[in-house]
Design an enzyme around this catalytic site. Structure first.
Site, PDB file in Angstrom:
ATOM      1  N   ASN A 229       0.863  -1.186   0.000  1.00 31.79           N
ATOM      2  CA  ASN A 229       0.000   0.000   0.000  1.00 31.79           C
ATOM      3  C   ASN A 229       0.898   1.234   0.000  1.00 31.79           C
ATOM      4  OD1 ASN A 229      -1.816   2.038   0.478  1.00 31.79           O
ATOM      5  ND2 ASN A 229      -2.318   1.408   2.578  1.00 31.79           N
TER       6      ASN A 229
ATOM      7  N   LYS B 270       0.089   4.273  -0.304  1.00 32.67           N
ATOM      8  CA  LYS B 270      -0.576   5.444   0.291  1.00 32.67           C
ATOM      9  C   LYS B 270      -0.391   6.690  -0.587  1.00 32.67           C
ATOM     10  CE  LYS B 270       0.056   3.400   4.792  1.00 32.67           C
ATOM     11  NZ  LYS B 270      -0.160   3.539   6.212  1.00 32.67           N
TER      12      LYS B 270
ATOM     13  N   HIS C 190      -9.588   0.495   4.792  1.00 28.94           N
ATOM     14  CA  HIS C 190      -8.331   0.735   5.506  1.00 28.94           C
ATOM     15  C   HIS C 190      -8.623   1.653   6.694  1.00 28.94           C
ATOM     16  CE1 HIS C 190      -4.294   2.197   6.367  1.00 28.94           C
ATOM     17  NE2 HIS C 190      -3.854   1.133   5.726  1.00 28.94           N
TER      18      HIS C 190
ATOM     19  N   GLU D 291      -7.165   4.112   7.855  1.00 27.80           N
ATOM     20  CA  GLU D 291      -7.048   5.560   7.587  1.00 27.80           C
ATOM     21  C   GLU D 291      -8.326   6.077   6.936  1.00 27.80           C
ATOM     22  OE1 GLU D 291      -3.296   5.354   5.520  1.00 27.80           O
ATOM     23  OE2 GLU D 291      -2.330   4.823   7.413  1.00 27.80           O
TER      24      GLU D 291
ATOM     25  N   GLU E  15      -5.531  -5.639  10.385  1.00 25.65           N
ATOM     26  CA  GLU E  15      -4.548  -4.583  10.609  1.00 25.65           C
ATOM     27  C   GLU E  15      -4.856  -3.873  11.928  1.00 25.65           C
ATOM     28  OE1 GLU E  15      -2.539  -3.235   6.759  1.00 25.65           O
ATOM     29  OE2 GLU E  15      -4.269  -1.964   7.065  1.00 25.65           O
TER      30      GLU E  15
ATOM     31  N   GLY F 225       2.082   1.915  10.764  1.00 26.22           N
ATOM     32  CA  GLY F 225       2.986   3.059  10.647  1.00 26.22           C
ATOM     33  C   GLY F 225       3.660   3.451  11.951  1.00 26.22           C
TER      34      GLY F 225
ATOM     35  N   SER G 152       3.197  -2.489  10.356  1.00 27.60           N
ATOM     36  CA  SER G 152       4.646  -2.460  10.581  1.00 27.60           C
ATOM     37  C   SER G 152       5.350  -3.756  10.193  1.00 27.60           C
ATOM     38  CB  SER G 152       4.959  -2.081  12.042  1.00 27.60           C
ATOM     39  OG  SER G 152       4.493  -0.780  12.306  1.00 27.60           O
TER      40      SER G 152
HETATM   41  C1  PEP Z   1      -0.898  -0.095   5.977  1.00 26.52           C
HETATM   42  O1  PEP Z   1      -0.925   1.068   5.648  1.00 26.52           O
HETATM   43  O2  PEP Z   1      -1.790  -0.863   5.596  1.00 26.52           O
HETATM   44  C2  PEP Z   1       0.205  -0.552   6.807  1.00 26.52           C
HETATM   45  C3  PEP Z   1       0.144  -1.764   7.305  1.00 26.52           C
HETATM   46  O3  PEP Z   1       1.231   0.334   7.031  1.00 26.52           O
HETATM   47  P1  PEP Z   1       2.661   0.004   7.724  1.00 26.52           P
HETATM   48  O4  PEP Z   1       3.179  -1.259   7.119  1.00 26.52           O
HETATM   49  O5  PEP Z   1       3.513   1.197   7.409  1.00 26.52           O
HETATM   50  O6  PEP Z   1       2.393  -0.155   9.190  1.00 26.52           O
END
Ligand code: PEP
Length: 252
Positions: free
Chosen positions: A10, A12, A99, A101, A169, A175, A215
């Site tokens: 992703n 972003k 997601h 976000e 997630e 992040g 992460s």
């Molecule tokens: C994500 O944005 O779906 C995500 C898992 O980000 P990160 O790997 O940076 O934690």
């Protein structure tokens, strides 16, 4: 049943056109017919068409293309939105839906996420549908309650549950550099699979790919991906670096 792992990046709101096409080339260069997992990348909307062209031109490279969101209607007076038929038209194969976000910053409710998943399926896209608890919810012992509520909203009465990919997630791990312990993530994945079994039966539950996201990096991927119910990863930050991302692909 053996499930083919899926590793999705992703990107972003990070890369413009040049950076997206270069990264797509670098990722595709590390993928060939012998690559075990299915690999998918999700650039910004404005780079989708160009990245699709790059991927099409690389013969034998089977990298899937995902959008990061979509609207639940196929067309109409929805200024600023992008629909499933438009994403298919431009070459997308997948779309990320729900997601955290989008849920936290842009008002995506469980009901909206459900409608978006339906729209993706209508548009012949594979939805990568995200669920996950916040830190407060986790600390209050509500992880499974929240995650299963989100899953129920997505999967109840869905016309074809077998065509979705789920991503667990935990919001506190996205992040932040804080990754869930592999055993803790496994417990949640196992509970998700059991709920899919209740909703859609054994065959669908056993075939369902459930990705972990939050992460994931080259150095923690193997531990997570070795868990029996973790079938891949949705990767944010580490997917912006081709060598890190390909190391995660290699760990699957
Ligand atoms: C994500 O944005 O779906 C995500 C898992 O980000 P990160 O790997 O940076 O934690």
């Amino acid at each position: 049943m053996t499930r083919r792992p899926l590793i999705a990046g992703n990107w972003k709101l990070q890369n413009g056109l040049d950076a997206s096409t270069s990264l797509a080339r670098a990722v595709a260069a590390g993928i060939d017919a012998s690559t075990k997992p299915e690999v998918v990348i999700a650039p910004v909307f404005t780079a989708l068409a160009s990245v699709a062209t790059v991927l099409r031109e690389l013969e034998g490279k089977t990298v899937g293309l995902a959008a990061q969101d979509l609207h639940w209607e196929d067309k109409g007076a929805f200024t600023g939105e992008v629909s499933a038929p438009l994403l298919t038209d431009v070459g997308c194969t997948h779309v990320i839906v729900g997601h955290s976000e989008r849920r936290q910053l842009f008002g995506d409710t469980d009901e909206r996420v459900r409608r978006k998943v339906e729209a993706a399926l209508r548009g012949v896209l594979t939805p990568i549908a995200c669920v996950g608890e916040t830190l407060e919810e986790r600390e209050a012992g509500l992880t499974l309650e929240v995650v299963l509520r989100q899953l129920d909203a997505i999967a109840t009465n869905l016309h074809d549950v077998s065509r979705i990919v789920l991503a667990y997630e935990p919001v506190w791990a996205i992040g932040t550099g804080r990754v869930a312990k592999a055993e803790d993530a496994q417990d949640v994945h196992h509970a998700i699979r059991n709920r899919v079994r209740e909703l859609a039966g054994d065959a669908v539950a056993e075939g369902m790919r459930i990705l972990y996201g939050g992460s994931v990096k080259a150095d923690n991927a193997a531990g997570l991906l070795s868990q029996p119910d973790i079938d891949g990863a949705l990767v944010g930050g580490a997917s912006l670096d081709a060598s890190q991302f390909l190391a995660i692909v290699a760990a699957a």
